[in-house]
Scaffold this motif. Structure first.
Motif, PDB file in Angstrom:
ATOM      1  N   TRP A  15       6.068   1.638   3.676  1.00 52.86           N
ATOM      2  CA  TRP A  15       5.052   2.470   3.140  1.00 52.86           C
ATOM      3  C   TRP A  15       4.414   2.205   1.791  1.00 52.86           C
ATOM      4  N   CYS A  16       3.294   2.602   1.570  1.00 54.09           N
ATOM      5  CA  CYS A  16       2.490   2.663   0.367  1.00 54.09           C
ATOM      6  C   CYS A  16       3.415   2.961  -0.946  1.00 54.09           C
ATOM      7  N   LEU A  17       3.352   1.907  -2.006  1.00 61.09           N
ATOM      8  CA  LEU A  17       3.844   2.057  -3.094  1.00 61.09           C
ATOM      9  C   LEU A  17       3.204   2.974  -4.165  1.00 61.09           C
ATOM     10  N   TYR A  18       2.216   3.457  -3.772  1.00 66.03           N
ATOM     11  CA  TYR A  18       1.170   4.410  -4.958  1.00 66.03           C
ATOM     12  C   TYR A  18       1.791   5.163  -5.680  1.00 66.03           C
ATOM     13  N   LYS A  19       2.839   5.959  -5.315  1.00 68.59           N
ATOM     14  CA  LYS A  19       3.607   6.888  -6.075  1.00 68.59           C
ATOM     15  C   LYS A  19       4.938   6.405  -6.880  1.00 68.59           C
ATOM     16  N   VAL A  48      -6.723  -5.646  -5.473  1.00 62.77           N
ATOM     17  CA  VAL A  48      -5.468  -5.849  -4.588  1.00 62.77           C
ATOM     18  C   VAL A  48      -5.206  -4.720  -3.665  1.00 62.77           C
ATOM     19  N   HIS A  49      -5.482  -3.623  -3.980  1.00 64.27           N
ATOM     20  CA  HIS A  49      -5.566  -2.338  -3.224  1.00 64.27           C
ATOM     21  C   HIS A  49      -6.428  -2.730  -1.808  1.00 64.27           C
ATOM     22  N   ASP A  50      -7.435  -3.236  -2.135  1.00 62.49           N
ATOM     23  CA  ASP A  50      -8.480  -3.196  -0.988  1.00 62.49           C
ATOM     24  C   ASP A  50      -7.905  -4.157   0.068  1.00 62.49           C
ATOM     25  N   ASN A  51      -7.054  -5.144  -0.259  1.00 66.02           N
ATOM     26  CA  ASN A  51      -6.455  -6.037   0.899  1.00 66.02           C
ATOM     27  C   ASN A  51      -5.017  -5.985   0.958  1.00 66.02           C
ATOM     28  N   CYS A  52      -4.399  -4.979   0.370  1.00 65.16           N
ATOM     29  CA  CYS A  52      -3.129  -4.734   0.683  1.00 65.16           C
ATOM     30  C   CYS A  52      -2.595  -4.627   1.954  1.00 65.16           C
ATOM     31  N   VAL A  53      -1.454  -5.252   2.127  1.00 64.98           N
ATOM     32  CA  VAL A  53      -0.759  -5.101   3.340  1.00 64.98           C
ATOM     33  C   VAL A  53      -0.056  -3.487   3.754  1.00 64.98           C
ATOM     34  N   ARG A  54      -0.113  -2.981   2.580  1.00 67.50           N
ATOM     35  CA  ARG A  54       0.281  -1.412   2.890  1.00 67.50           C
ATOM     36  C   ARG A  54      -0.837  -0.435   2.865  1.00 67.50           C
ATOM     37  N   ARG A  55      -2.028  -0.927   2.948  1.00 68.38           N
ATOM     38  CA  ARG A  55      -3.076  -0.202   2.825  1.00 68.38           C
ATOM     39  C   ARG A  55      -3.278   0.883   3.933  1.00 68.38           C
ATOM     40  N   SER A  56      -2.718   0.508   4.947  1.00 66.69           N
ATOM     41  CA  SER A  56      -2.778   1.292   6.306  1.00 66.69           C
ATOM     42  C   SER A  56      -2.059   2.691   6.028  1.00 66.69           C
ATOM     43  N   PHE A  57      -0.694   2.495   5.201  1.00 69.73           N
ATOM     44  CA  PHE A  57      -0.137   3.609   4.959  1.00 69.73           C
ATOM     45  C   PHE A  57      -0.830   4.357   4.107  1.00 69.73           C
ATOM     46  N   PHE A  58      -1.357   3.777   3.203  1.00 68.37           N
ATOM     47  CA  PHE A  58      -2.060   4.553   2.049  1.00 68.37           C
ATOM     48  C   PHE A  58      -3.099   5.351   2.747  1.00 68.37           C
ATOM     49  N   ASP A  59      -4.015   4.849   3.458  1.00 70.55           N
ATOM     50  CA  ASP A  59      -4.851   5.540   4.181  1.00 70.55           C
ATOM     51  C   ASP A  59      -4.315   6.768   5.153  1.00 70.55           C
ATOM     52  N   PRO A  84       4.100  -9.398  -4.694  1.00 64.45           N
ATOM     53  CA  PRO A  84       5.181  -8.442  -4.812  1.00 64.45           C
ATOM     54  C   PRO A  84       5.039  -7.162  -3.946  1.00 64.45           C
ATOM     55  N   ILE A  85       3.824  -6.924  -3.863  1.00 63.06           N
ATOM     56  CA  ILE A  85       3.910  -5.547  -2.921  1.00 63.06           C
ATOM     57  C   ILE A  85       4.394  -5.733  -1.659  1.00 63.06           C
ATOM     58  N   LYS A  86       4.170  -7.014  -1.118  1.00 63.27           N
ATOM     59  CA  LYS A  86       4.576  -7.137   0.413  1.00 63.27           C
ATOM     60  C   LYS A  86       6.243  -6.902   0.174  1.00 63.27           C
ATOM     61  N   GLY A 109       4.293   3.810  -8.542  1.00 66.06           N
ATOM     62  CA  GLY A 109       3.575   3.127  -9.726  1.00 66.06           C
ATOM     63  C   GLY A 109       2.540   2.021  -9.727  1.00 66.06           C
ATOM     64  N   CYS A 110       2.190   1.892  -8.296  1.00 60.85           N
ATOM     65  CA  CYS A 110       1.220   0.842  -7.966  1.00 60.85           C
ATOM     66  C   CYS A 110       0.111   1.012  -8.612  1.00 60.85           C
ATOM     67  N   LYS A 111      -0.392  -0.320  -9.340  1.00 60.70           N
ATOM     68  CA  LYS A 111      -1.444  -0.252 -10.162  1.00 60.70           C
ATOM     69  C   LYS A 111      -2.734  -1.041  -9.068  1.00 60.70           C
ATOM     70  N   GLY A 112      -2.305  -1.293  -7.959  1.00 59.72           N
ATOM     71  CA  GLY A 112      -3.380  -2.080  -6.914  1.00 59.72           C
ATOM     72  C   GLY A 112      -4.610  -1.476  -7.130  1.00 59.72           C
ATOM     73  N   PRO A 113      -4.517  -0.122  -6.906  1.00 61.56           N
ATOM     74  CA  PRO A 113      -6.102   0.456  -6.851  1.00 61.56           C
ATOM     75  C   PRO A 113      -6.932   0.196  -8.144  1.00 61.56           C
ATOM     76  N   THR A 114      -6.278  -0.151  -9.137  1.00 62.81           N
ATOM     77  CA  THR A 114      -7.409  -0.453 -10.304  1.00 62.81           C
ATOM     78  C   THR A 114      -7.089  -2.067 -10.721  1.00 62.81           C
TER      79      THR A 114
HETATM   80  S1  SF4 Z   1      -1.351   1.763  -3.584  1.00 59.51           S
HETATM   81 FE1  SF4 Z   1      -0.398  -0.374  -4.016  1.00 59.51          FE
HETATM   82  S2  SF4 Z   1       0.896  -0.603  -2.256  1.00 59.51           S
HETATM   83 FE2  SF4 Z   1      -0.438   1.065  -1.771  1.00 59.51          FE
HETATM   84  S3  SF4 Z   1      -2.139   0.454  -0.502  1.00 59.51           S
HETATM   85 FE3  SF4 Z   1      -2.511   0.238  -2.635  1.00 59.51          FE
HETATM   86  S4  SF4 Z   1      -2.010  -1.572  -3.602  1.00 59.51           S
HETATM   87 FE4  SF4 Z   1      -0.990  -1.352  -1.677  1.00 59.51          FE
END
Ligand code: SF4
Ligand code: SF4
Lengths: 237, 362
Positions: free
Chosen positions: B259-263, B231-242, B287-289, B265-270
């Motif tokens: 912005w990115c929802l990593y903090k 999910v993380h690798d195609n996420c619309v918020r990925r540019s904010f993560f990077d 959901p993330i969008k 609790g986003c589990k998109g990266p796994t």
């Molecule tokens: S951590 Fe979540 S919100 Fe952030 S880029 Fe990855 S999938 Fe998207």
């Protein structure tokens, strides 16, 4: 009484190179890895102009590949290198040395066997913290990298790791856990190195730069040795 | 309807024009991510193959997967499911009930041995002989075993069927297990998600009925066409993560900026799922969008890797009860104390040795 020592070339160049490249790679990996886990800074401005996290991940990946290549070269050197670059778990002497050194380190006995190379406990620690943990951290790391390119080589080679740990969340957990193993290792390693250098005065620290350690010449051998040294000096005159 | 009637014949009988039929084939090809050269294969298959009988079992679950499935947004897709396959048995949709319903299931099994697809939603239960979920007087596990025997392939639909989902979370009182643990001799396709996206299940069925084989699977046994990406690798918020821009709380300025929802609790990266590509409800959003972190619903044991709104790295490990970094810091602290103690001990011993030396010299 004068304590005589003679110089021994212990750490060959590839071993020293491995050591320092490894040290550098692990440091970069640990710092960037922790940052990826806990990104504490917020980048100001617009996202278009920034790639901070992306860069951290890039350096993490780059150091990881250097770390792996370095390990592979060192693996080769186990075979090609000198006596001190090897580890011989299957030898009886290895395990008796583990016991003896353990006793020495836990103050159960005062006497200690002097080693020019590593003692067996140190070797065992390298095996666990550098080699076994390293293998696991490489596997889990590559498994997570592989996911970014589902049809790539890395994924086809290491794709089995994720199902092995049930899910990628656990893979990540294990990866982090092992990272702390390196911190623990560093602490013990630095302490032991300084302790060794101070107690035995054998040049342990400088040997990691120039490769030479200074072996004590045993007291009974010293007599003759002193003579020969005197003779040598004569010759030079 | 005769048994040998092909999809095409059936569709023509229903008044579908050839043109619409071909359009449908093109759409399926696109959905499966096939290239244009495969298109004639789909046409060929649908012109010659008889309709595929499907038995749909609902075991221990909440029916959210069926709900999702019914909302297959694209009219052609839902058309496919309800018209083109013959969905012979599905408790929540069929008109029949009780013995009649079971009779339909048994008839399909008898008429098409080795020729029907079994879609299973929900997990099997092993605890106390499987009493925690019984249907028509038999345990869900028995029902599954019996029905799977003559199936051509089994599609485990939804996280319950692929990894026992929420009821399988610790301590798993009913001993819920994934379908794979019970059915071992059939090809199984895992279609995880809680629920999975409707297009994913329809796509998987289409693939099977077109090619007669199960689709290419990922390392985790899921159809590659939908589950190969994080999910993380195609996420619309990925540019904010990077960029390193993270939402810190749901009402802060970053959240407004998307912005990115990593903090958060986003589990998109796994998490491996099609959400970021296919999206939900006919591609409206996911959901993330919409501002909610991914909870990793398609991953094994996702409900054990909680709290849902806790940053990934801070989730306490089940075995240890603390997150790994806390444990790591603790271990380092203890080890540092150990080093200090050992160094002190060494100094003391050394000191004593020296004393003895000087004494013996005197
Ligand atoms: S951590 Fe979540 S919100 Fe952030 S880029 Fe990855 S999938 Fe998207
Ligand atoms: S975004 Fe994550 S939690 Fe939400 S449906 Fe997709 S995979 Fe499941």
């Amino acid at each position: 009484m004068m304590t005589l020592r003679h110089q021994v070339y212990v750490w060959q160049f590839p071993v020293r190179l491995f050591h320092w490249v490894n040290a550098l790679a692990i440091t970069v990996l640990f710092v960037t890895g922790m940052y990826i886990g806990h990104p504490i800074l917020d980048t100001p401005g617009e996202a278009v102009g920034n790639f901070f996290m992306g860069k951290v991940r890039f350096w993490h990946g780059l150091s990881a590949y250097i770390f792996i290549a370095n390990m592979i070269i060192r693996l080769y050197w186990f075979w090609a290198g000198n006596e001190y670059s090897k580890i011989r778990l299957w030898k009886k002497e290895f395990w008796s040395d583990v016991v003896a050194t353990f006793k020495y380190y836990t103050f159960m006995t005062r006497e200690h066997v002097l080693h020019v190379g590593h003692n067996a406990v140190a070797q065992l620690m390298y095996l666990i913290f550098i080699w076994l943990a390293g293998l696991l951290i490489i596997l889990t790391g590559l498994a997570m990298r592989g996911g970014s390119d589902p049809n790539g080589i890395i994924q086809s080679l290491f794709g089995w790791v994720v199902p092995f740990f049930r899910n990628e969340f656990q893979v990540r957990n294990v990866h982090h856990f092992l990272a702390w193993g390196y911190a623990l290792f560093l602490l013990g390693h630095l302490y032991m190195v300084f302790r060794q250098d101070i107690l035995d005065d054998d040049g342990t620290i400088s040997s990691m730069v120039n490769g030479y350690k200074f072996e004590l010449i045993s007291p009974d051998a010293q007599e003759g040795r002193q003579d020969s040294l005197a003779k040598e000096r004569e010759n030079y005159r | 309807m005769s048994k040998t009637e092909s999809y095409y014949q059936w569709a023509r009988r229903k008044g579908v024009s050839r043109r619409d039929f071909l359009k449908f084939c093109t759409l399926m090809g696109a959905m499966l991510g096939l290239d244009a050269a495969e298109f004639p294969k789909i046409v060929q298959a649908l012109q010659s193959k008889p309709r595929l009988p499907v038995i749909y079992l609902n075991l221990q679950e909440c029916t959210c997967c069926a709900e999702s499935f019914l909302r297959s947004a694209h009219p052609l897709v839902s058309d496919l499911i309800f018209n083109m396959i013959s969905l012979d048995y599905m408790e929540v949709l069929q008109a029949a009930a009780g013995h009649q319903a079971e009779a339909v299931r048994l008839k399909t099994m008898k008429d098409h041995p080795g020729g029907y697809i079994l879609v299973v939603e929900g997990s099997a239960t092993l605890g106390d002989g499987g009493v925690y979920c019984t249907i028509g007087g038999v345990t869900s596990t028995e029902l599954l075993k019996e029905t799977a025997k003559g199936a051509a392939a089994v599609i485990a639909y939804g996280s319950c069927a692929t990894n026992a989902c929420i009821q399988g979370a610790y301590p798993n009182p009913t001993q819920a297990v994934p379908i794979r643990r019970v059915v071992k001799d059939k090809p199984i396709i895992d279609v995880p998600g809680c629920p999975p996206i409707a297009e994913v299940i329809t796509g998987t069925i289409v693939h099977y009925l077109t090619f007669g084989t199960i689709p290419e699977l990922t390392n985790q046994g899921r159809p590659k066409a939908f589950y190969q990406h994080r999910v993380h690798d195609n996420c619309v918020r990925r540019s904010f993560f990077d960029a390193g821009q993270f939402v810190e709380s749901f009402d802060d300025a970053g959240a407004k900026q998307g912005w990115c929802l990593y903090k958060m609790g986003c589990k998109g990266p796994t998490t491996y799922n099609a959400c970021a590509i296919t999206e939900w409800n006919d591609g409206v959003s996911y959901p993330i969008k919409s501002g909610h972190p991914c909870i990793g619903c398609s991953e094994n044991n996702f409900f054990d890797n909680t709290p849902l709104y806790t940053h990934l790295a801070k989730i306490p490990n089940n075995a240890i009860g603390k997150d790994v970094d806390k444990v790591g810091r603790g271990v380092i602290g203890v080890a540092a104390l150990g080093v200090v103690a050992h160094a002190g001990m060494t100094a003391m011993v050394k000191h004593q040795d020296k004393k003895q030396e000087t004494r013996s010299k005197k």
